[in-house]
Design a protein around this motif. Structure first.
Motif, PDB file in Angstrom:
ATOM      1  N   VAL A   1      -5.331   1.304   3.328  1.00  0.00           N
ATOM      2  CA  VAL A   1      -6.204   2.488   1.322  1.00  0.00           C
ATOM      3  C   VAL A   1      -7.455   2.259   1.282  1.00  0.00           C
ATOM      4  CG1 VAL A   1      -4.045   1.334   0.791  1.00  0.00           C
ATOM      5  CG2 VAL A   1      -5.775  -0.192   1.147  1.00  0.00           C
ATOM      6  N   GLN A   2      -8.636   2.105   1.627  1.00  0.00           N
ATOM      7  CA  GLN A   2     -10.045   1.837   1.554  1.00  0.00           C
ATOM      8  C   GLN A   2     -10.239   3.176   2.130  1.00  0.00           C
ATOM      9  OE1 GLN A   2     -10.980  -2.768   1.927  1.00  0.00           O
ATOM     10  NE2 GLN A   2     -11.615  -2.589  -0.271  1.00  0.00           N
TER      11      GLN A   2
ATOM     12  N   SER B   1       2.001  -1.223   3.746  1.00  0.00           N
ATOM     13  CA  SER B   1       2.857  -2.909   4.518  1.00  0.00           C
ATOM     14  C   SER B   1       1.207  -3.184   5.323  1.00  0.00           C
ATOM     15  CB  SER B   1       3.436  -2.150   5.767  1.00  0.00           C
ATOM     16  OG  SER B   1       2.954  -1.431   6.987  1.00  0.00           O
ATOM     17  N   TYR B   2       1.393  -4.268   5.269  1.00  0.00           N
ATOM     18  CA  TYR B   2      -0.231  -5.234   5.451  1.00  0.00           C
ATOM     19  C   TYR B   2      -0.608  -5.688   7.392  1.00  0.00           C
ATOM     20  CZ  TYR B   2      -3.292  -9.182   6.624  1.00  0.00           C
ATOM     21  OH  TYR B   2      -4.803  -9.858   6.823  1.00  0.00           O
TER      22      TYR B   2
ATOM     23  N   ALA C   1      -6.332  -6.903   9.657  1.00  0.00           N
ATOM     24  CA  ALA C   1      -6.455  -6.909   8.338  1.00  0.00           C
ATOM     25  C   ALA C   1      -6.436  -5.862   7.311  1.00  0.00           C
ATOM     26  CB  ALA C   1      -7.945  -8.057   7.938  1.00  0.00           C
ATOM     27  N   GLU C   2      -5.874  -4.725   6.952  1.00  0.00           N
ATOM     28  CA  GLU C   2      -5.960  -3.843   6.430  1.00  0.00           C
ATOM     29  C   GLU C   2      -4.517  -3.866   5.769  1.00  0.00           C
ATOM     30  OE1 GLU C   2      -8.898  -2.110   5.551  1.00  0.00           O
ATOM     31  OE2 GLU C   2      -9.843  -2.288   6.951  1.00  0.00           O
ATOM     32  N   VAL C   3      -4.252  -3.085   4.279  1.00  0.00           N
ATOM     33  CA  VAL C   3      -3.309  -2.773   3.800  1.00  0.00           C
ATOM     34  C   VAL C   3      -2.930  -0.811   4.097  1.00  0.00           C
ATOM     35  CG1 VAL C   3      -1.977  -2.289   1.630  1.00  0.00           C
ATOM     36  CG2 VAL C   3      -3.463  -4.429   1.763  1.00  0.00           C
TER      37      VAL C   3
END
Lengths: 315, 315
Positions: A122-123, A201-202, A207-209
């Protein structure tokens, strides 16, 4: 406080807004506690222009044209063919057909949107969208997209905040396509941006969405009150929209003991750059008459339409 | 600012919290803009005690006992039989079994929860829950539920806010069961409460948002980072949890350039009212050692545990 709505003409519409805000934020019998002064705004066609097409289509077309350059087989299919050919008509027609009840082309669009972000963090998407906004120009106004924002609505947001309101965006557009610019354009931070969403989803490894390959929900029509409750946990007392997809949000807001429901009507033929249209707003205009929405006439109620060029920036 | 964490002992844990907060809120090279100072907190076992059972079970048991009184056939079945018989053990075991990976009894519970709210308007449920909190007493502490809140954590919330942080609850508990009391108990308003959710729909006839018969999602484990992004749109820089279901939230937070991950460890055998337990936290404690979570010892790091009775109220 008089001059903070300076792009609003001295009309009954302006008077109704000021009377409402002064009543609920005052100390009289109509006062509403500050924590309950929640205002919700549609985005496309309400806070900025949605013509000739929603901004996200511009971004997606760039992505698809690039993908089709890399893979010529894609260029044979819609919506990539339209993107390569610069056929914005086909693309905006897909959205218009959705409002008319035919989702077939919209589903093609959404499928291609999902393909373009499947697995993306997402980022990373946030950074790509921010980069788009730094370079893109609105196709008819010729300005950065900030120049497509309605100046009177920005004034209304600031006026409400000055009277203790919390303002949210409740849009049918992609939530994460709005968030990178809503703080700068509207003064609305990401946690107050509600919109349509791709499933997430994670990924524990990184450690990213990340985005998935499925659409989660379309934040339009009856979904808008649902998302308002989910995200805010209060019923708003002010709502502003412009299209058929905003009727339920406006009606839900009218369930408060005191409320104001605004419907922006794009009726300006004076050549100030806002295209006049009723398409997609026919039922909303009929509901306005039936349910006493306050119709805001772009022609009669706004003395200026878009944010000034200097404020909009030229970078 | 020294005395605002007055229920925290002078230990390395306290020093690590203060160092982090002063660094990110200062003007040095480690400063983080105020808008990005997002802190997220689990609720049950982190902000208040979850023993002898999560508070919502108390409420639900009351509802079920009343339903079984009205319909004796219900009293033959679980979970109604447990409710009528006051068998809280069966009910809390169902939650413990969930943390151990066996959801069978939890599904019975959830099914009965869904039945109890199917078709109910969200604001009617809000009123019923608020009424419960006005009269209920914590089963072992004997105080109103506000007396089950951890005083050091309330001090931490206020300390963070004083340093420009925005604090959110990210809980596996039912979002709408928390919202009626989070402002009063924690100073956290409903729009900053994230939790598990029953599916909602908009009823145009009554202009109400109502619960449906299906669960939407369980906000636990890998769903916590997903809901953080959905609701906040930023990666937190501080997170606090206490159980296996918080590991992903803590790890996600550690993906920020600078961060603090707190794990509350219920290790107090001094008789101050907080039951010692590691059950449901085994993997979290192992992860703390591996990933440098800051373990908060109830025994060693807190000089007092629960909010004072006067502040907790006796109404």
């Amino acid at each position: 406080m008089r001059d903070t709505l300076r792009s609003w003409a001295e009309t009954p519409t302006r008077r109704r807004i000021v009377d409402f805000v002064e009543r609920v934020s005052g100390v009289g019998p109509g006062a509403v506690p500050a924590a309950e002064r929640v205002a919700v705004f549609d985005n496309d066609g309400t806070l900025w222009t949605e013509k000739p097409m929603p901004t996200q289509l511009h971004y997606i077309v760039q992505q698809w044209a690039a993908a089709a350059s890399a893979d010529p087989a894609l260029a044979e299919r819609q919506p990539y063919a339209a993107a390569v050919g610069g056929d914005f008509g086909w693309l905006s027609d897909a959205v218009d057909k959705h409002y008319a009840g035919d989702d077939s082309d919209l589903k093609l669009l959404i499928g291609a949107i999902l393909t373009s972000t499947d697995g993306v963090a997402v980022q990373d998407y946030e950074r790509a969208v921010a980069e788009f906004y730094r370079s893109a120009r609105h196709p008819t106004l010729g300005t950065p997209y900030r120049g497509a924002v309605y100046q009177p609505m920005v004034e209304l947001l600031r006026y409400l905040e000055a009277h203790g309101f919390s303002c949210y965006i409740i849009s049918g557009g992609d939530r994460d396509f709005m968030r990178p610019i809503t703080s700068e354009y509207y003064g609305i931070p990401p946690e107050r941006v509600v919109g349509s969403a791709v499933g997430l989803s994670y990924d524990a490894e990184s450690a990213e969405v990340r985005y998935g390959a499925t659409f989660d929900f379309m934040d339009d029509g009856p979904m808008k009150p649902v998302r308002i409750w989910t995200r805010i946990g209060r019923r708003p007392i002010l709502a502003a929209g412009n299209s058929n997809g905003d009727i339920e949000m406006l009606r839900y807001t009218q369930g408060s003991p005191d409320s104001l429901a605004l419907l922006i009507h794009h009726d300006d033929t004076s050549g100030r750059g806002d295209a006049p249209y009723d398409s997609g707003a026919e039922r909303a205009l009929a509901a306005a008459a039936e349910h006493d929405f306050t119709v805001v006439s772009v022609r009669d109620d706004w003395t200026s339409v878009f944010v000034p060029q200097a404020a909009a920036g030229t970078a």
